[in-house]
Structures are given as C-alpha cells and as structure tokens.
Enzyme design. Structure first.
Site, mmCIF file in Angstrom:
data_model
loop_
_atom_site.group_PDB
_atom_site.id
_atom_site.type_symbol
_atom_site.label_atom_id
_atom_site.label_comp_id
_atom_site.label_asym_id
_atom_site.label_seq_id
_atom_site.Cartn_x
_atom_site.Cartn_y
_atom_site.Cartn_z
ATOM 1 N N ASN A 149 -7.608 -2.220 -6.516
ATOM 2 C CA ASN A 149 -7.850 -3.661 -6.563
ATOM 3 C C ASN A 149 -7.529 -4.150 -7.968
ATOM 4 O O ASN A 149 -8.113 -3.671 -8.935
ATOM 5 C CB ASN A 149 -9.303 -3.975 -6.225
ATOM 6 N N GLU A 159 -1.790 7.969 8.285
ATOM 7 C CA GLU A 159 -2.600 8.925 7.529
ATOM 8 C C GLU A 159 -3.455 9.732 8.490
ATOM 9 O O GLU A 159 -3.786 9.256 9.573
ATOM 10 C CB GLU A 159 -3.553 8.185 6.563
ATOM 11 N N HIS A 184 -17.169 5.516 0.687
ATOM 12 C CA HIS A 184 -16.284 4.664 -0.120
ATOM 13 C C HIS A 184 -16.853 4.658 -1.534
ATOM 14 O O HIS A 184 -17.916 4.098 -1.769
ATOM 15 C CB HIS A 184 -16.244 3.252 0.475
ATOM 16 N N LYS A 230 0.802 -1.227 0.000
ATOM 17 C CA LYS A 230 0.000 0.000 0.000
ATOM 18 C C LYS A 230 0.831 1.271 0.000
ATOM 19 O O LYS A 230 0.418 2.285 -0.580
ATOM 20 C CB LYS A 230 -0.975 -0.003 1.185
ATOM 21 N N LYS A 260 -18.585 -5.489 2.320
ATOM 22 C CA LYS A 260 -19.630 -4.727 1.642
ATOM 23 C C LYS A 260 -20.940 -5.497 1.688
ATOM 24 O O LYS A 260 -20.945 -6.728 1.564
ATOM 25 C CB LYS A 260 -19.230 -4.474 0.183
ATOM 26 N N ARG A 270 -8.165 -6.876 -9.553
ATOM 27 C CA ARG A 270 -8.962 -8.066 -9.863
ATOM 28 C C ARG A 270 -10.352 -7.649 -10.347
ATOM 29 O O ARG A 270 -10.713 -6.481 -10.240
ATOM 30 C CB ARG A 270 -9.136 -8.906 -8.595
HETATM 31 C C1 MV4 Z 1 -9.292 5.109 6.242
HETATM 32 C C2 MV4 Z 1 -10.404 5.631 6.904
HETATM 33 C C3 MV4 Z 1 -10.338 6.939 7.343
HETATM 34 N N1 MV4 Z 1 -9.212 7.655 7.161
HETATM 35 N N2 MV4 Z 1 -8.197 5.874 6.078
HETATM 36 C C4 MV4 Z 1 -10.981 0.688 5.708
HETATM 37 C C5 MV4 Z 1 -10.563 -0.348 4.741
HETATM 38 C C6 MV4 Z 1 -9.242 0.038 4.266
HETATM 39 N N3 MV4 Z 1 -9.179 -0.140 2.865
HETATM 40 C C7 MV4 Z 1 -9.083 1.459 4.637
HETATM 41 N N4 MV4 Z 1 -10.192 1.811 5.458
HETATM 42 C C8 MV4 Z 1 -10.340 3.052 5.952
HETATM 43 N N5 MV4 Z 1 -9.260 3.869 5.785
HETATM 44 C C9 MV4 Z 1 -8.176 7.109 6.535
HETATM 45 N N6 MV4 Z 1 -7.071 7.842 6.376
HETATM 46 C C10 MV4 Z 1 -11.514 4.823 7.057
HETATM 47 C C11 MV4 Z 1 -11.487 3.522 6.614
HETATM 48 C C12 MV4 Z 1 -12.674 2.761 6.839
HETATM 49 C C13 MV4 Z 1 -13.519 2.384 5.801
HETATM 50 C C14 MV4 Z 1 -13.220 2.672 4.481
HETATM 51 C C15 MV4 Z 1 -14.053 2.301 3.465
HETATM 52 C C16 MV4 Z 1 -15.220 1.630 3.765
HETATM 53 C C17 MV4 Z 1 -15.544 1.298 5.050
HETATM 54 C C18 MV4 Z 1 -14.695 1.673 6.087
HETATM 55 C C19 MV4 Z 1 -15.023 1.355 7.388
HETATM 56 C C20 MV4 Z 1 -14.183 1.719 8.391
HETATM 57 C C21 MV4 Z 1 -13.002 2.419 8.122
#
Ligand code: MV4
Length: 445
Positions: A290, A200, A208, A116, A237, A292
């Site tokens: 992603n 971050e 999302h 990442k 999801k 895929r």
């Molecule tokens: C974050 C975030 C808030 N701020 N990064 C969750 C999955 C992973 N791919 C990264 N994720 C997150 N990263 C920052 N800087 C919040 C999440 C996150 C989230 C992101 C997308 C969909 C659902 C989520 C649920 C909780 C936290």
C-alpha cells in the site's frame, strides 16, 4: 519545508493531518463537498474551499476542482490521506505538472505497486517470498487449468488491477476452473477496465500481518514493525493491533528484513505498508504494497511513539530519515467505530448524532471527526472514529479498550461499538488465537 498543505480528503484523516501541520507550523487548506460544509476539518483548517457536490466523483475525486483549489490558495503541497486519490498515479503526475508536491511516493512507484502482477514480479526479482503461482498474467483457460493441476487445488484467481479483495475467485477443483476464469476475467474488465488475471495457491486460514515502512529521497529505508489486521469482515478491517500476538522476535526480524527489501527494491519514497499473508506454519508471503498512509497507522504511532504523518511530510520535503528500525515498546489495539448496525448485517446507519460522550483517560486515543449535532452523510465511508487502547501488555490493552468502549455514548445512529465490546470478551480473541476467517464464525449476541 512546505508553507501550505492542501488536504485532499475529509473526516478523521483530514483532521489528523491538520493537527500535525499545526504542530509543524504549516498552513492548511481544507477542501469539502456541499455535504461536508459543517465538518470539523473545514473548521480546523486555516482555509477551506468548497469543491463540489456531495458525490465523491464531483468533489473528493474531482481532480480539476482540487487543482483549482490548490492554485487559488497557493498551496505548495497536497496530502491525499487514504482512499479517494491517495493511490491514483495520474493525480500524483498532475500535482508534479503543477509544481505542487504530492505527499506520497512517485507516480511510477504507485503504478508499479498498483498493478499486482508487476508488484509480484518486482518482489520475486528482489528475493522477497511471494505466494507460489503464475509469475505472469494467465493467457487462457488451458494455461490456468494446467498450472492449477501442477500446483494442486485449491487455487485463487486474482485481478492484477484488483487488491483489497475485489475480483477474487477461489477454485476448489478442476470442474470449477473454466467458469471461475471466465467470470473473474469479466468481473475484472467491468470493475477495473483491465481483465488481467493471475493465479496463486490458495492459502487457507491465513493471518494478515503488515509492516509499516518508510523510505526517503536518498534511498534509505526502514521498517516500523508490524500490525496484525486479521480481524476483517468482507475485506474491511475491524480491529488492528501491534505487536502481532502471532509473531516471534525471530519472525519479526525476518519479516522486517523482507519488508525493507521490498520497499528498497523500488527505492520507495514516503511511508507505506508491506502486506504479508502468514500461514499456520508461520511461512510468510508478500501480498501487496500500500503506497499510502493507512487508516490503522495510529496503532504503529502508539507502539513506537512516533508521528508518521510528520515523517511523511518531512520525507516529501526532502529531509532524510535516520534509517533505524523500530520495535514495539507498547501494545496497542484499535477498534474502528463505524456508523453501521452490527445486528443488521452491518448496514450503514447515517444520520444525526444527538448525544455524544467520547472516552478518554490513561491509555486511550480517539481519532474522530464527530461531534454532538453532527450529521453523518450517507455518501462516504461509514467509519466515524478509531479508538486505540495502549498499555504495556496485550491483556491490559484489551481491558483498557473494554473500559473505553463502555464509556462511549453515541446516540442517534447505530454503531459497531456493541460488536467490539463482545469481541473484546471473546476467549479466542483474548488468547490471540484468530485468523482472517475468525469473523465468519463469530456470532453477535
Ligand atoms: C489470498 C488468500 C489466500 N491465498 N491469496 C484478500 C484481500 C486481497 N488483498 C488478497 N486476499 C487474500 N488473498 C492467497 N493466495 C486470502 C485472502 C483473503 C484475505 C486476506 C487478508 C485478510 C483477509 C482476507 C479475507 C479473505 C481472503
């Protein structure tokens, strides 16, 4: 074009790939574990090879067994589907060594986006907006502390080998950072054999929103618009839709351009997804790529009227893409139906389906591998169907989904259908007013 494709997967995605292969006149080979001998993908494929015991490690993740199946059936390509080996660069490399085309990007692309912080560095260099934070791995607690103080709390620590939510820690104040750093690092080492951690700014209550992209072997890249995947529970999801009720045409334009920039920066080959976090001010940031085909690809297929699996196979065979971008012409909403008990913390509910009636009719697509008498094994993912409702407006798509869910009869196991029925009636959901936090506060009655 390929003559014979081995599908290194199971369940609905294996069926989905077999269907497109049949339409393209391509022979198919199913592989299956002993637990899946009565599965539909085994029956629908032209050939089927049992590759091992029920546990994934012995079958769908067993690379030597899969390569042996490809060799004895003389397959000239392997489609990995999603999950299992779909983002395993080593597997893509072995396919190349065997002169079998891996239907997906190159091992280098998978590796680059799988790490990442490397992905993030690549996006910064390409001029794609990323979430403010450390632009490299954190070397010490002191460094983490200093950076967090500079940026301001809350911050989030993420494992560079993570993704999809594993190994993350939100840190709300300086007093928590040392412990968070230490435990995040230990967790990353244990889960991924890679203890690299980066930081971050924590975006509170984001959406999302991800963009479907495609790139061919000649450097042409396009996007196929977005999916809103904000309705999630514990990083799984539950519902995806397109177009996103949150995007304006201007923002779609800007994010689409950023998605193309992201994919083009690595000369991306195959179909893929650029995930963005979008904050309440509609600032968007690259989160992950992603490499895929995704579970929710059908939502995009329905709004742009396009077969993404066919496109993926054509790209792998060296056929160029047109390069034009796609805008949603319809509204589509997908509910993932899992064999889980929504009234009992979504506990898996494997077992035999005794009675089944599948919805259909205008505006409904159901992708599923279940049938009456089918036994859902306990070893794999609990998703048993995806219901997609398609209509001219979001409101109508929701009504169509409600109608379809009310027709769906699955007896013998618990499913998430009652959860989705209630969600479709929820006022906030219907208004398109939801973030990734929505499900935390949603109460099932
Ligand atoms: C974050 C975030 C808030 N701020 N990064 C969750 C999955 C992973 N791919 C990264 N994720 C997150 N990263 C920052 N800087 C919040 C999440 C996150 C989230 C992101 C997308 C969909 C659902 C989520 C649920 C909780 C936290």
């Amino acid at each position: 074009m390929f003559k014979k494709i081995l599908i290194a997967n199971r369940g609905e995605i294996a069926l989905r790939i077999i269907r497109t292969c049949r339409e393209m006149g391509i022979q198919t080979v199913a592989i299956y574990s002993t637990a899946d001998k009565d599965s539909l993908h085994v029956r629908f494929a032209d050939e089927a090879v049992c590759i091992g015991k029920a546990q994934s490690a012995d079958s769908y993740l067993n690379i030597p067994h899969i390569m042996a199946a490809a060799e004895i059936t003389n397959a000239d390509a392997i489609h990995p589907g999603y999950g299992f080996l779909a983002e395993n660069a080593g597997f893509a490399e072995i396919c190349a060594q065997y002169n079998i085309k891996f239907i997906g990007p190159t091992p280098e692309m998978i590796r680059k986006m799988g790490d990442k912080i490397t992905a993030k560095e690549t996006m910064i260099a390409a001029g794609v907006p990323v979430i403010p934070g450390s632009e490299a791995l954190l070397e010490s607690v002191a460094e983490a502390e200093q950076l967090a103080t500079e940026m301001g709390y809350p911050v989030i620590l993420k494992a560079t080998a993570g993704g999809g939510g594993k190994g993350m820690r939100v840190v709300w104040s300086e007093s928590e950072i040392e412990k968070a750093f230490t435990t995040a690092k230990a967790e990353a080492a244990a889960s991924f054999k890679n203890d690299g951690i980066y930081m971050e700014k924590f975006i509170e209550d984001p959406r999302h929103i991800e963009f479907q992209v495609a790139g061919d072997q000649y450097g042409t890249v396009c996007h196929m618009s977005e999916r809103d995947c904000s309705i999630q529970r514990r990083h799984q999801k539950l519902v995806e839709e397109s177009p996103s009720p949150f995007l304006t045409p201007e923002l779609r334009q800007k994010m689409g351009e950023a998605a193309i920039k992201a994919a083009a920066s690595i000369n991306y080959e195959s179909v893929g997804t650029i995930e963005f976090l979008v904050d309440k001010h509609r600032n968007f940031y690259f989160m992950e790529m992603n490499t895929r085909i995704q579970v929710e690809h059908g939502v995009t297929e329905e709004v742009i009227s396009f077969d993404l699996i066919k496109e993926q196979i054509k790209i792998a065979a060296g056929i160029p893409i047109s390069g034009k971008n796609y805008e949603p012409k319809m509204c589509a909403i997908e509910c993932r139906i899992n064999a889980e008990d929504p009234y009992n913390d979504f506990r898996p509910s494997p077992g035999t389906i005794t009675v089944l009636h599948t919805p259909g009719g205008h505006g409904i697509r159901v992708d599923s591998h279940i049938y009456a008498g089918y036994t859902i094994p306990p070893y794999y993912d609990s998703m048993i169907a995806k219901v997609i409702a398609i209509a001219q407006t979001r409101e109508e798509a929701i009504s169509t989904m409600e109608r379809a869910l009310s027709e769906y009869v699955i007896e013998g196991v618990k499913t998430t259908i009652p959860f989705h029925m209630q969600l479709m009636k929820n006022e906030q959901f219907r208004e398109g007013n939801f973030t990734t936090k929505f499900i935390e506060t949603f109460e099932l009655k």
